[in-house]
Design an enzyme around this catalytic site. Structure first.
Site, PDB file in Angstrom:
ATOM      1  N   SER A  25      10.880 -22.009 -10.621  1.00 38.13           N
ATOM      2  CA  SER A  25      10.907 -22.873  -9.462  1.00 38.13           C
ATOM      3  C   SER A  25       9.872 -22.264  -8.513  1.00 38.13           C
ATOM      4  O   SER A  25       9.320 -21.153  -8.574  1.00 38.13           O
ATOM      5  CB  SER A  25      12.382 -22.586  -8.780  1.00 38.13           C
ATOM      6  OG  SER A  25      12.112 -22.758  -7.576  1.00 38.13           O
ATOM      7  N   CYS A 136      16.405 -15.853  -3.275  1.00 43.10           N
ATOM      8  CA  CYS A 136      15.201 -15.740  -2.351  1.00 43.10           C
ATOM      9  C   CYS A 136      15.459 -14.526  -1.537  1.00 43.10           C
ATOM     10  O   CYS A 136      16.343 -14.260  -0.697  1.00 43.10           O
ATOM     11  CB  CYS A 136      15.106 -16.973  -1.349  1.00 43.10           C
ATOM     12  SG  CYS A 136      13.759 -16.831  -0.137  1.00 43.10           S
TER      13      CYS A 136
HETATM   14  C1  DHB Z   1      10.384 -18.243  -1.714  1.00 43.70           C
HETATM   15  C2  DHB Z   1      11.486 -18.568  -2.387  1.00 43.70           C
HETATM   16  C3  DHB Z   1      12.144 -17.652  -3.480  1.00 43.70           C
HETATM   17  O1  DHB Z   1      13.310 -17.776  -4.031  1.00 43.70           O
HETATM   18  C4  DHB Z   1      11.460 -16.623  -3.850  1.00 43.70           C
HETATM   19  O2  DHB Z   1      11.705 -15.787  -4.741  1.00 43.70           O
HETATM   20  C5  DHB Z   1      10.089 -16.251  -3.057  1.00 43.70           C
HETATM   21  C6  DHB Z   1       9.740 -17.011  -2.116  1.00 43.70           C
HETATM   22  C7  DHB Z   1      10.149 -18.927  -0.479  1.00 43.70           C
HETATM   23  O3  DHB Z   1      10.010 -20.241  -0.454  1.00 43.70           O
HETATM   24  O4  DHB Z   1       9.753 -18.287   0.660  1.00 43.70           O
END
Ligand code: DHB
Length: 310
Positions: A25, A136
Protein backbone atom coordinates in the site's frame (compact mmCIF):
# COMPACT_ATOMS: atom_id res chain seq x y z
CA UNK A 1 10.78 -14.86 -18.49
CA UNK A 2 7.09 -14.75 -17.81
CA UNK A 3 6.28 -14.53 -14.13
CA UNK A 4 3.11 -16.45 -14.73
CA UNK A 5 4.55 -19.78 -13.67
CA UNK A 6 2.78 -22.53 -11.76
CA UNK A 7 5.60 -23.01 -9.25
CA UNK A 8 5.20 -19.45 -8.05
CA UNK A 9 1.42 -19.44 -7.74
CA UNK A 10 0.11 -19.04 -4.21
CA UNK A 11 -3.34 -19.41 -2.73
CA UNK A 12 -4.34 -17.27 0.22
CA UNK A 13 -7.85 -17.61 1.62
CA UNK A 14 -9.21 -18.70 -1.73
CA UNK A 15 -7.44 -15.97 -3.71
CA UNK A 16 -4.94 -17.04 -6.35
CA UNK A 17 -1.85 -14.87 -6.77
CA UNK A 18 0.12 -15.67 -9.93
CA UNK A 19 3.27 -15.06 -7.90
CA UNK A 20 3.98 -14.14 -4.25
CA UNK A 21 5.15 -10.55 -4.87
CA UNK A 22 2.48 -7.98 -3.99
CA UNK A 23 2.72 -4.22 -4.37
CA UNK A 24 2.50 -2.70 -0.85
CA UNK A 25 0.00 0.00 0.00
CA UNK A 26 1.08 3.56 -0.63
CA UNK A 27 3.63 2.97 -3.33
CA UNK A 28 2.36 4.22 -6.68
CA UNK A 29 -0.88 2.43 -6.02
CA UNK A 30 -3.68 4.96 -6.00
CA UNK A 31 -4.80 4.95 -9.63
CA UNK A 32 -5.86 2.25 -12.05
CA UNK A 33 -3.13 3.37 -14.48
CA UNK A 34 -0.33 2.96 -11.94
CA UNK A 35 -1.66 -0.41 -10.86
CA UNK A 36 -1.77 -1.55 -14.47
CA UNK A 37 1.94 -0.65 -14.88
CA UNK A 38 2.92 -2.53 -11.71
CA UNK A 39 1.20 -5.67 -12.93
CA UNK A 40 1.79 -5.68 -16.69
CA UNK A 41 5.22 -4.03 -16.78
CA UNK A 42 6.52 -4.82 -13.31
CA UNK A 43 5.14 -8.34 -12.90
CA UNK A 44 3.48 -7.94 -9.49
CA UNK A 45 1.38 -10.95 -8.49
CA UNK A 46 -1.09 -8.77 -6.57
CA UNK A 47 -1.55 -5.10 -5.70
CA UNK A 48 -2.62 -3.13 -2.66
CA UNK A 49 -4.49 0.09 -3.34
CA UNK A 50 -3.20 2.94 -1.14
CA UNK A 51 -5.02 3.45 2.15
CA UNK A 52 -8.35 5.23 1.78
CA UNK A 53 -10.57 6.85 4.38
CA UNK A 54 -14.28 7.68 4.24
CA UNK A 55 -13.65 11.40 3.72
CA UNK A 56 -10.92 12.99 1.61
CA UNK A 57 -7.67 13.86 3.40
CA UNK A 58 -5.25 16.44 2.15
CA UNK A 59 -2.28 14.92 3.98
CA UNK A 60 0.56 16.84 5.60
CA UNK A 61 2.46 19.78 4.14
CA UNK A 62 5.87 19.19 2.56
CA UNK A 63 8.40 17.83 3.21
CA UNK A 64 6.71 14.45 3.55
CA UNK A 65 9.59 12.17 2.59
CA UNK A 66 13.28 11.94 3.48
CA UNK A 67 15.98 9.59 2.20
CA UNK A 68 18.15 8.02 4.91
CA UNK A 69 21.09 5.60 4.76
CA UNK A 70 19.13 2.38 4.70
CA UNK A 71 15.71 3.41 3.49
CA UNK A 72 13.10 6.15 3.45
CA UNK A 73 11.17 7.99 6.12
CA UNK A 74 7.77 9.18 5.00
CA UNK A 75 4.92 10.99 6.61
CA UNK A 76 2.28 11.69 4.02
CA UNK A 77 -0.66 11.92 6.43
CA UNK A 78 -2.78 9.34 4.62
CA UNK A 79 -3.66 11.68 1.73
CA UNK A 80 -6.48 10.27 -0.36
CA UNK A 81 -9.53 11.47 -2.28
CA UNK A 82 -11.99 9.72 0.05
CA UNK A 83 -14.06 6.60 -0.52
CA UNK A 84 -16.37 7.81 -3.32
CA UNK A 85 -13.57 9.04 -5.60
CA UNK A 86 -11.33 6.07 -4.82
CA UNK A 87 -14.14 3.66 -5.74
CA UNK A 88 -14.01 4.87 -9.35
CA UNK A 89 -10.31 3.96 -9.60
CA UNK A 90 -10.90 0.65 -7.83
CA UNK A 91 -13.67 -0.34 -10.24
CA UNK A 92 -11.45 0.58 -13.19
CA UNK A 93 -8.44 -1.27 -11.74
CA UNK A 94 -10.56 -4.39 -11.27
CA UNK A 95 -11.75 -4.17 -14.86
CA UNK A 96 -8.15 -4.26 -16.09
CA UNK A 97 -6.52 -6.77 -13.77
CA UNK A 98 -6.21 -10.47 -14.66
CA UNK A 99 -8.19 -12.80 -12.35
CA UNK A 100 -5.00 -14.28 -10.88
CA UNK A 101 -3.75 -10.88 -9.73
CA UNK A 102 -5.88 -9.89 -6.73
CA UNK A 103 -6.63 -6.28 -5.87
CA UNK A 104 -6.42 -5.65 -2.14
CA UNK A 105 -7.66 -2.27 -0.93
CA UNK A 106 -6.14 -0.72 2.19
CA UNK A 107 -8.40 1.40 4.36
CA UNK A 108 -8.33 3.12 7.75
CA UNK A 109 -11.01 4.02 10.24
CA UNK A 110 -11.40 4.20 14.00
CA UNK A 111 -15.17 3.81 14.02
CA UNK A 112 -16.74 0.33 13.80
CA UNK A 113 -19.86 1.47 11.90
CA UNK A 114 -17.80 3.55 9.47
CA UNK A 115 -15.28 0.73 8.95
CA UNK A 116 -18.12 -1.67 8.20
CA UNK A 117 -19.58 0.80 5.69
CA UNK A 118 -16.26 1.29 3.88
CA UNK A 119 -15.65 -2.46 3.78
CA UNK A 120 -19.12 -3.04 2.30
CA UNK A 121 -18.52 -0.45 -0.43
CA UNK A 122 -15.16 -2.00 -1.29
CA UNK A 123 -16.77 -5.40 -1.55
CA UNK A 124 -19.45 -3.98 -3.85
CA UNK A 125 -16.68 -2.48 -6.02
CA UNK A 126 -15.32 -6.04 -6.37
CA UNK A 127 -12.12 -5.60 -4.40
CA UNK A 128 -10.71 -9.10 -3.91
CA UNK A 129 -9.68 -8.39 -0.33
CA UNK A 130 -9.46 -5.49 2.10
CA UNK A 131 -6.44 -4.58 4.19
CA UNK A 132 -7.26 -2.80 7.41
CA UNK A 133 -4.41 -0.37 8.20
CA UNK A 134 -3.80 -0.69 11.93
CA UNK A 135 -0.27 0.50 11.65
CA UNK A 136 0.32 3.94 10.17
CA UNK A 137 3.01 5.08 12.63
CA UNK A 138 2.02 8.72 12.92
CA UNK A 139 -1.63 9.37 11.99
CA UNK A 140 -3.72 10.75 14.82
CA UNK A 141 -6.51 8.41 16.03
CA UNK A 142 -5.68 5.90 13.27
CA UNK A 143 -3.12 3.19 12.67
CA UNK A 144 -0.64 2.38 15.40
CA UNK A 145 -2.27 4.69 17.94
CA UNK A 146 -5.56 2.89 17.47
CA UNK A 147 -3.92 -0.53 17.76
CA UNK A 148 -3.02 0.22 21.40
CA UNK A 149 -6.72 -0.03 22.24
CA UNK A 150 -7.24 -3.78 21.90
CA UNK A 151 -10.93 -3.63 22.81
CA UNK A 152 -11.63 -1.14 20.06
CA UNK A 153 -9.56 -3.17 17.60
CA UNK A 154 -11.68 -6.22 18.44
CA UNK A 155 -14.88 -4.24 17.91
CA UNK A 156 -13.63 -2.96 14.57
CA UNK A 157 -12.70 -6.42 13.30
CA UNK A 158 -15.97 -7.91 14.52
CA UNK A 159 -17.94 -5.16 12.88
CA UNK A 160 -16.17 -5.49 9.52
CA UNK A 161 -16.42 -9.28 9.59
CA UNK A 162 -20.11 -9.26 10.47
CA UNK A 163 -21.15 -8.18 6.97
CA UNK A 164 -18.17 -8.47 4.64
CA UNK A 165 -17.47 -11.74 2.88
CA UNK A 166 -14.21 -10.95 1.06
CA UNK A 167 -11.03 -11.77 3.02
CA UNK A 168 -10.00 -9.27 5.66
CA UNK A 169 -6.25 -8.66 5.87
CA UNK A 170 -5.02 -6.69 8.89
CA UNK A 171 -1.71 -4.83 8.62
CA UNK A 172 0.17 -4.52 11.88
CA UNK A 173 3.04 -2.30 12.89
CA UNK A 174 5.96 -2.96 15.19
CA UNK A 175 4.80 -3.03 18.79
CA UNK A 176 5.74 -5.03 21.87
CA UNK A 177 2.44 -6.88 22.09
CA UNK A 178 2.21 -7.70 18.38
CA UNK A 179 1.80 -11.47 18.93
CA UNK A 180 -1.00 -10.92 21.45
CA UNK A 181 -2.69 -8.43 19.20
CA UNK A 182 -2.45 -10.77 16.20
CA UNK A 183 -3.97 -13.62 18.24
CA UNK A 184 -6.90 -11.47 19.28
CA UNK A 185 -7.43 -10.29 15.73
CA UNK A 186 -7.34 -13.89 14.53
CA UNK A 187 -9.91 -14.85 17.17
CA UNK A 188 -12.25 -12.14 15.91
CA UNK A 189 -12.21 -13.67 12.44
CA UNK A 190 -9.56 -11.76 10.47
CA UNK A 191 -8.31 -13.83 7.55
CA UNK A 192 -4.70 -12.72 7.04
CA UNK A 193 -2.08 -10.80 9.02
CA UNK A 194 0.23 -8.48 7.11
CA UNK A 195 3.41 -7.53 9.01
CA UNK A 196 5.00 -5.06 9.36
CA UNK A 197 4.30 -1.48 8.43
CA UNK A 198 6.93 1.26 8.55
CA UNK A 199 8.54 2.00 11.94
CA UNK A 200 8.10 5.38 13.66
CA UNK A 201 11.28 7.37 13.10
CA UNK A 202 12.66 10.84 12.44
CA UNK A 203 15.47 12.66 10.70
CA UNK A 204 17.02 16.00 11.71
CA UNK A 205 18.40 18.72 9.45
CA UNK A 206 21.62 19.69 11.24
CA UNK A 207 21.87 23.14 9.62
CA UNK A 208 18.26 24.10 10.14
CA UNK A 209 18.53 22.39 13.55
CA UNK A 210 15.03 21.03 13.25
CA UNK A 211 13.28 17.88 12.11
CA UNK A 212 13.25 17.48 8.33
CA UNK A 213 9.65 16.30 8.02
CA UNK A 214 6.88 18.80 8.49
CA UNK A 215 5.11 16.28 10.69
CA UNK A 216 8.35 15.65 12.66
CA UNK A 217 7.78 11.87 12.80
CA UNK A 218 7.47 9.53 9.86
CA UNK A 219 7.63 5.84 9.06
CA UNK A 220 10.97 4.20 8.30
CA UNK A 221 10.93 1.65 5.47
CA UNK A 222 13.52 -0.15 3.38
CA UNK A 223 16.46 -2.45 4.16
CA UNK A 224 16.90 -1.03 7.68
CA UNK A 225 13.70 -2.70 8.86
CA UNK A 226 13.99 -6.04 7.05
CA UNK A 227 15.58 -8.19 9.81
CA UNK A 228 13.08 -6.81 12.33
CA UNK A 229 10.18 -7.67 10.05
CA UNK A 230 11.55 -11.20 9.50
CA UNK A 231 11.73 -11.69 13.27
CA UNK A 232 8.11 -10.54 13.64
CA UNK A 233 6.87 -12.90 10.91
CA UNK A 234 8.80 -15.77 12.54
CA UNK A 235 7.19 -15.04 15.93
CA UNK A 236 3.72 -14.67 14.42
CA UNK A 237 4.00 -17.97 12.54
CA UNK A 238 4.64 -19.78 15.81
CA UNK A 239 1.55 -18.28 17.41
CA UNK A 240 -1.22 -17.87 14.84
CA UNK A 241 -2.74 -20.17 12.25
CA UNK A 242 -4.08 -17.70 9.68
CA UNK A 243 -1.82 -16.87 6.71
CA UNK A 244 0.84 -14.17 7.07
CA UNK A 245 2.11 -11.78 4.43
CA UNK A 246 5.60 -10.41 5.12
CA UNK A 247 6.52 -6.82 4.38
CA UNK A 248 9.55 -4.71 5.20
CA UNK A 249 12.69 -3.99 3.21
CA UNK A 250 12.40 -6.63 0.51
CA UNK A 251 14.82 -5.71 -2.30
CA UNK A 252 15.70 -9.07 -3.84
CA UNK A 253 14.72 -12.77 -3.95
CA UNK A 254 16.89 -13.52 -0.94
CA UNK A 255 14.98 -11.04 1.25
CA UNK A 256 11.67 -12.41 -0.07
CA UNK A 257 12.71 -15.97 0.66
CA UNK A 258 13.68 -15.13 4.24
CA UNK A 259 10.10 -14.01 4.85
CA UNK A 260 8.72 -17.17 3.26
CA UNK A 261 11.00 -19.44 5.29
CA UNK A 262 9.98 -17.50 8.41
CA UNK A 263 6.35 -18.32 7.64
CA UNK A 264 4.94 -15.80 5.14
CA UNK A 265 2.86 -17.10 2.23
CA UNK A 266 3.58 -13.99 0.19
CA UNK A 267 5.44 -10.72 0.51
CA UNK A 268 4.66 -7.08 -0.13
CA UNK A 269 7.17 -4.74 -1.74
CA UNK A 270 7.14 -0.97 -1.29
CA UNK A 271 10.33 1.05 -0.98
CA UNK A 272 12.27 -1.10 -3.47
CA UNK A 273 9.81 -0.06 -6.17
CA UNK A 274 11.30 3.43 -5.75
CA UNK A 275 14.90 2.41 -5.24
CA UNK A 276 15.12 -0.40 -7.81
CA UNK A 277 12.30 0.35 -10.22
CA UNK A 278 9.15 -1.58 -11.02
CA UNK A 279 11.06 -4.48 -12.56
CA UNK A 280 11.85 -5.54 -8.99
CA UNK A 281 8.82 -7.88 -8.96
CA UNK A 282 10.04 -9.82 -12.02
CA UNK A 283 13.61 -9.94 -10.74
CA UNK A 284 12.49 -11.41 -7.42
CA UNK A 285 10.32 -13.99 -9.18
CA UNK A 286 13.22 -15.05 -11.39
CA UNK A 287 15.43 -15.53 -8.33
CA UNK A 288 12.77 -17.48 -6.44
CA UNK A 289 12.19 -19.76 -9.37
CA UNK A 290 15.89 -20.50 -9.79
CA UNK A 291 16.10 -21.30 -6.08
CA UNK A 292 13.04 -23.60 -6.15
CA UNK A 293 14.45 -25.53 -9.09
CA UNK A 294 18.08 -25.71 -7.97
CA UNK A 295 17.10 -26.76 -4.43
CA UNK A 296 14.69 -29.42 -5.68
CA UNK A 297 11.33 -28.06 -4.48
CA UNK A 298 8.05 -28.28 -6.39
CA UNK A 299 6.52 -24.98 -5.49
CA UNK A 300 7.03 -21.82 -3.47
CA UNK A 301 4.37 -23.03 -1.02
CA UNK A 302 6.62 -25.94 0.01
CA UNK A 303 9.03 -23.42 1.50
CA UNK A 304 6.62 -21.62 3.81
CA UNK A 305 7.81 -21.79 7.44
CA UNK A 306 10.69 -24.18 6.78
CA UNK A 307 13.02 -22.16 9.02
CA UNK A 308 10.97 -23.45 11.99
CA UNK A 309 11.85 -27.07 11.30
CA UNK A 310 15.26 -27.08 12.93
C1 DHB B 1 1.62 6.76 5.79
C2 DHB B 1 0.81 5.68 6.07
C3 DHB B 1 1.37 4.49 6.49
O1 DHB B 1 0.63 3.40 6.80
C4 DHB B 1 2.74 4.40 6.61
O2 DHB B 1 3.29 3.26 6.99
C5 DHB B 1 3.55 5.49 6.35
C6 DHB B 1 2.98 6.66 5.93
C7 DHB B 1 1.05 8.06 5.39
O3 DHB B 1 0.18 8.16 4.53
O4 DHB B 1 1.51 9.04 5.94
Amino acid sequence: MSVNLQKLRVEIKGLIFRNPTILASGILSNTAGLIKRMVFEGGAGGVTFKTITLNPRKGYDNPVIAVVKAGLINSMGLPNPGLDEALKEIIEAKRILPPDTPLIVSFASSDPTEAQYIAGKLEEAKADAIEFNLSCPHAKKLGLVLSQDMKLVELLIESIKSTTKIPLFVKLGLQDNIVDLAKRIENKGADVIVAINTIRAMVIDVYARRPVLKNIYGGLSGPAIHPIAVRVVYDLYKNITIPIIGVGGVEDWHDALEFILAGAKAIEIGTAVYTKGIEVFKEICRGLLTYIESEGFNSISDLVGLAHKI
